[in-house]
Design a protein around this motif. Sequence first.
Motif, PDB file in Angstrom:
ATOM      1  N   ALA A  20       0.843  -1.208   0.000  1.00 43.34           N
ATOM      2  CA  ALA A  20       0.000   0.000   0.000  1.00 43.34           C
ATOM      3  C   ALA A  20       0.873   1.251   0.000  1.00 43.34           C
ATOM      4  O   ALA A  20       0.584   2.226  -0.700  1.00 43.34           O
ATOM      5  N   ALA A  21       1.961   1.222   0.785  1.00 44.49           N
ATOM      6  CA  ALA A  21       2.875   2.372   0.858  1.00 44.49           C
ATOM      7  C   ALA A  21       3.539   2.619  -0.493  1.00 44.49           C
ATOM      8  O   ALA A  21       3.621   3.766  -0.960  1.00 44.49           O
ATOM      9  N   LEU A  22       3.986   1.563  -1.141  1.00 41.77           N
ATOM     10  CA  LEU A  22       4.672   1.710  -2.425  1.00 41.77           C
ATOM     11  C   LEU A  22       3.704   2.079  -3.549  1.00 41.77           C
ATOM     12  O   LEU A  22       4.070   2.813  -4.472  1.00 41.77           O
ATOM     13  N   ALA A  23       2.469   1.584  -3.475  1.00 42.12           N
ATOM     14  CA  ALA A  23       1.469   1.964  -4.482  1.00 42.12           C
ATOM     15  C   ALA A  23       1.238   3.472  -4.428  1.00 42.12           C
ATOM     16  O   ALA A  23       1.120   4.140  -5.462  1.00 42.12           O
ATOM     17  N   PHE A  24       1.207   4.018  -3.204  1.00 36.88           N
ATOM     18  CA  PHE A  24       1.039   5.465  -3.046  1.00 36.88           C
ATOM     19  C   PHE A  24       2.250   6.199  -3.612  1.00 36.88           C
ATOM     20  O   PHE A  24       2.110   7.182  -4.345  1.00 36.88           O
ATOM     21  N   ALA A  25       3.456   5.746  -3.251  1.00 41.35           N
ATOM     22  CA  ALA A  25       4.679   6.415  -3.696  1.00 41.35           C
ATOM     23  C   ALA A  25       4.794   6.412  -5.219  1.00 41.35           C
ATOM     24  O   ALA A  25       5.144   7.428  -5.832  1.00 41.35           O
ATOM     25  N   PHE A  26       4.465   5.284  -5.845  1.00 41.84           N
ATOM     26  CA  PHE A  26       4.545   5.189  -7.303  1.00 41.84           C
ATOM     27  C   PHE A  26       3.525   6.098  -7.979  1.00 41.84           C
ATOM     28  O   PHE A  26       3.753   6.585  -9.091  1.00 41.84           O
ATOM     29  N   ALA A  27       2.404   6.328  -7.306  1.00 43.36           N
ATOM     30  CA  ALA A  27       1.377   7.214  -7.864  1.00 43.36           C
ATOM     31  C   ALA A  27       1.829   8.678  -7.860  1.00 43.36           C
ATOM     32  O   ALA A  27       1.192   9.528  -8.484  1.00 43.36           O
ATOM     33  N   GLN A  28       2.927   8.975  -7.152  1.00 44.35           N
ATOM     34  CA  GLN A  28       3.460  10.346  -7.093  1.00 44.35           C
ATOM     35  C   GLN A  28       4.559  10.598  -8.126  1.00 44.35           C
ATOM     36  O   GLN A  28       5.046  11.724  -8.268  1.00 44.35           O
ATOM     37  N   VAL A  29       4.971   9.552  -8.830  1.00 44.60           N
ATOM     38  CA  VAL A  29       6.061   9.681  -9.809  1.00 44.60           C
ATOM     39  C   VAL A  29       5.717  10.767 -10.832  1.00 44.60           C
ATOM     40  O   VAL A  29       4.608  10.814 -11.372  1.00 44.60           O
ATOM     41  N   GLY A  86      -0.077   3.138   4.180  1.00 44.44           N
ATOM     42  CA  GLY A  86       0.083   1.749   4.584  1.00 44.44           C
ATOM     43  C   GLY A  86      -0.311   1.502   6.030  1.00 44.44           C
ATOM     44  O   GLY A  86      -0.094   0.407   6.565  1.00 44.44           O
ATOM     45  N   GLY A  87      -0.859   2.532   6.685  1.00 49.19           N
ATOM     46  CA  GLY A  87      -1.346   2.371   8.054  1.00 49.19           C
ATOM     47  C   GLY A  87      -0.304   2.563   9.133  1.00 49.19           C
ATOM     48  O   GLY A  87      -0.541   2.221  10.296  1.00 49.19           O
ATOM     49  N   VAL A  88       0.852   3.123   8.773  1.00 48.11           N
ATOM     50  CA  VAL A  88       1.920   3.332   9.760  1.00 48.11           C
ATOM     51  C   VAL A  88       2.203   4.826   9.870  1.00 48.11           C
ATOM     52  O   VAL A  88       2.415   5.508   8.859  1.00 48.11           O
ATOM     53  N   SER A  89       2.222   5.329  11.097  1.00 43.58           N
ATOM     54  CA  SER A  89       2.474   6.750  11.338  1.00 43.58           C
ATOM     55  C   SER A  89       3.961   6.981  11.592  1.00 43.58           C
ATOM     56  O   SER A  89       4.503   6.540  12.604  1.00 43.58           O
ATOM     57  N   LEU A  90       4.610   7.677  10.667  1.00 46.42           N
ATOM     58  CA  LEU A  90       6.034   8.002  10.794  1.00 46.42           C
ATOM     59  C   LEU A  90       6.212   9.467  11.160  1.00 46.42           C
ATOM     60  O   LEU A  90       5.376  10.306  10.805  1.00 46.42           O
ATOM     61  N   PRO A  91       7.312   9.819  11.842  1.00 45.48           N
ATOM     62  CA  PRO A  91       7.612  11.234  12.097  1.00 45.48           C
ATOM     63  C   PRO A  91       7.884  11.959  10.782  1.00 45.48           C
ATOM     64  O   PRO A  91       8.012  11.329   9.729  1.00 45.48           O
ATOM     65  N   ARG A  92       8.004  13.273  10.834  1.00 46.40           N
ATOM     66  CA  ARG A  92       8.123  14.090   9.621  1.00 46.40           C
ATOM     67  C   ARG A  92       9.512  14.096   9.000  1.00 46.40           C
ATOM     68  O   ARG A  92       9.646  14.017   7.775  1.00 46.40           O
ATOM     69  N   GLY A 143       3.618  18.380  -4.610  1.00 45.88           N
ATOM     70  CA  GLY A 143       5.082  18.338  -4.582  1.00 45.88           C
ATOM     71  C   GLY A 143       5.561  17.729  -3.277  1.00 45.88           C
ATOM     72  O   GLY A 143       4.865  17.817  -2.254  1.00 45.88           O
ATOM     73  N   TRP A 144       6.742  17.127  -3.331  1.00 48.50           N
ATOM     74  CA  TRP A 144       7.247  16.389  -2.164  1.00 48.50           C
ATOM     75  C   TRP A 144       8.731  16.625  -1.946  1.00 48.50           C
ATOM     76  O   TRP A 144       9.478  16.825  -2.900  1.00 48.50           O
ATOM     77  N   ASP A 145       9.139  16.567  -0.660  1.00 48.02           N
ATOM     78  CA  ASP A 145      10.561  16.363  -0.398  1.00 48.02           C
ATOM     79  C   ASP A 145      10.695  14.903   0.041  1.00 48.02           C
ATOM     80  O   ASP A 145       9.690  14.186   0.156  1.00 48.02           O
ATOM     81  N   CYS A 146      11.923  14.466   0.278  1.00 47.06           N
ATOM     82  CA  CYS A 146      12.149  13.027   0.479  1.00 47.06           C
ATOM     83  C   CYS A 146      11.392  12.463   1.681  1.00 47.06           C
ATOM     84  O   CYS A 146      10.676  11.457   1.582  1.00 47.06           O
ATOM     85  N   SER A 147      11.516  13.117   2.836  1.00 44.12           N
ATOM     86  CA  SER A 147      10.886  12.587   4.042  1.00 44.12           C
ATOM     87  C   SER A 147       9.372  12.771   4.031  1.00 44.12           C
ATOM     88  O   SER A 147       8.629  11.973   4.609  1.00 44.12           O
ATOM     89  N   GLY A 148       8.912  13.829   3.352  1.00 40.73           N
ATOM     90  CA  GLY A 148       7.474  14.053   3.232  1.00 40.73           C
ATOM     91  C   GLY A 148       6.817  12.944   2.418  1.00 40.73           C
ATOM     92  O   GLY A 148       5.729  12.464   2.760  1.00 40.73           O
ATOM     93  N   LEU A 149       7.491  12.520   1.342  1.00 48.36           N
ATOM     94  CA  LEU A 149       6.974  11.438   0.499  1.00 48.36           C
ATOM     95  C   LEU A 149       6.932  10.122   1.272  1.00 48.36           C
ATOM     96  O   LEU A 149       5.939   9.392   1.227  1.00 48.36           O
ATOM     97  N   VAL A 150       8.008   9.819   1.998  1.00 50.32           N
ATOM     98  CA  VAL A 150       8.079   8.575   2.771  1.00 50.32           C
ATOM     99  C   VAL A 150       7.003   8.552   3.862  1.00 50.32           C
ATOM    100  O   VAL A 150       6.335   7.537   4.080  1.00 50.32           O
ATOM    101  N   GLN A 151       6.842   9.662   4.544  1.00 46.86           N
ATOM    102  CA  GLN A 151       5.846   9.733   5.615  1.00 46.86           C
ATOM    103  C   GLN A 151       4.431   9.496   5.068  1.00 46.86           C
ATOM    104  O   GLN A 151       3.659   8.704   5.625  1.00 46.86           O
ATOM    105  N   ALA A 152       4.093  10.189   3.962  1.00 46.80           N
ATOM    106  CA  ALA A 152       2.751  10.060   3.387  1.00 46.80           C
ATOM    107  C   ALA A 152       2.520   8.664   2.823  1.00 46.80           C
ATOM    108  O   ALA A 152       1.416   8.121   2.922  1.00 46.80           O
TER     109      ALA A 152
END
Length: 330
Positions: free
Chosen positions: A218-227, A254-260, A240-249
């Motif tokens: 689910a996390a990777l499906a979201f990330a690939f949709a941002q390409v 995928g149901g996991v809450s990461l810091p910013r 638009g995204w920066d690296c950590s913003g993309l990973v967090q979102a």
Amino acid sequence: MAVAGMPVGFGRMPMAVGVALALFLLPVGGAFAEPKPTVAQAKKKLEKLNDQADKVVEKYNQAGEKLKKARKKYRTLNGDLTRQNATVAGLRQELVTMAVSSYQLGGVSGWESMINQPDPGTLLSGLAAVDQMSASRARSLGAFDEANKLLRVSRDKAKEALAEADKTRDELAAEKAKAEKMVKAQTKLLRELGTFQSGNPNSTGIQYNGPASGNARAALAFAFAQVGKPYQYGGTGPGGWDCSGLVQASWRSGGVSLPRTTWEQWSWGASRKVSISELQAGDLIFSEGLGHVSLYAGNGKIVHAPQTGDVVKVVPLSAYGRRLVGAVRP
């Protein structure tokens, strides 16, 4: 005899003087202009700028998170202060009512009327009422005094929190100025090299067909949709995204809450670290210095938001271009 094409009077001029004069007459900066950097030199400079920008952007993000926390703390304490004010106001009104009642009962004359009662039962009942009133008054005064103390504490804490929020706001402004300067330098170099990519904020990306499953899929499906969407420092989407913003979102999907920020994400994963040789799809990959983070997509590829002038993309891990420090598995 004068040389053809040369003004009269130059014919007998000593050679050294003639050379000096000729050099003097050259256009300023013509022969001595610094050579333009080669493509290789420009790329090397850009690489250095990108590395510096990673750290500057994460400091900016860190300051932003710090400001959010400071504001939240102030709002909480200010709410406590408001409630404490209401408590004190209520107790004050209670004391005023009690004082008015005591005045209306007559104070000493009230005592005299009770003492002069012929019935001992009435006298005892009256004394009990006075004693009860005194105890109630003492409790009210004690509660009022305690509430006032708490009010002062709440007010001081709220003031401190507000000062902290103001300070972090100034820190954020300073880090933003540094980031803007860095972005300007990167953009200038990229345009000179002809490699600047503005990206498409409305890109629908590409479909993920890798080996991940469950939450990681689910996390990777979201990330690939941002390409195809642009890199944007401080960016948390959707355009638009920066690296950590993309990973967090992505992992939020995928149901996991990461810091910013990357630093917080690395710290969050202290007990979840894995070696680069044991990567699984969905793992977070961190660069040395913790300035950059990407998502491992499986099959030797990563998806990430690289840097200014680039877009969210999928590239081979071998082309990452940064020294790796480790990985975290959410």
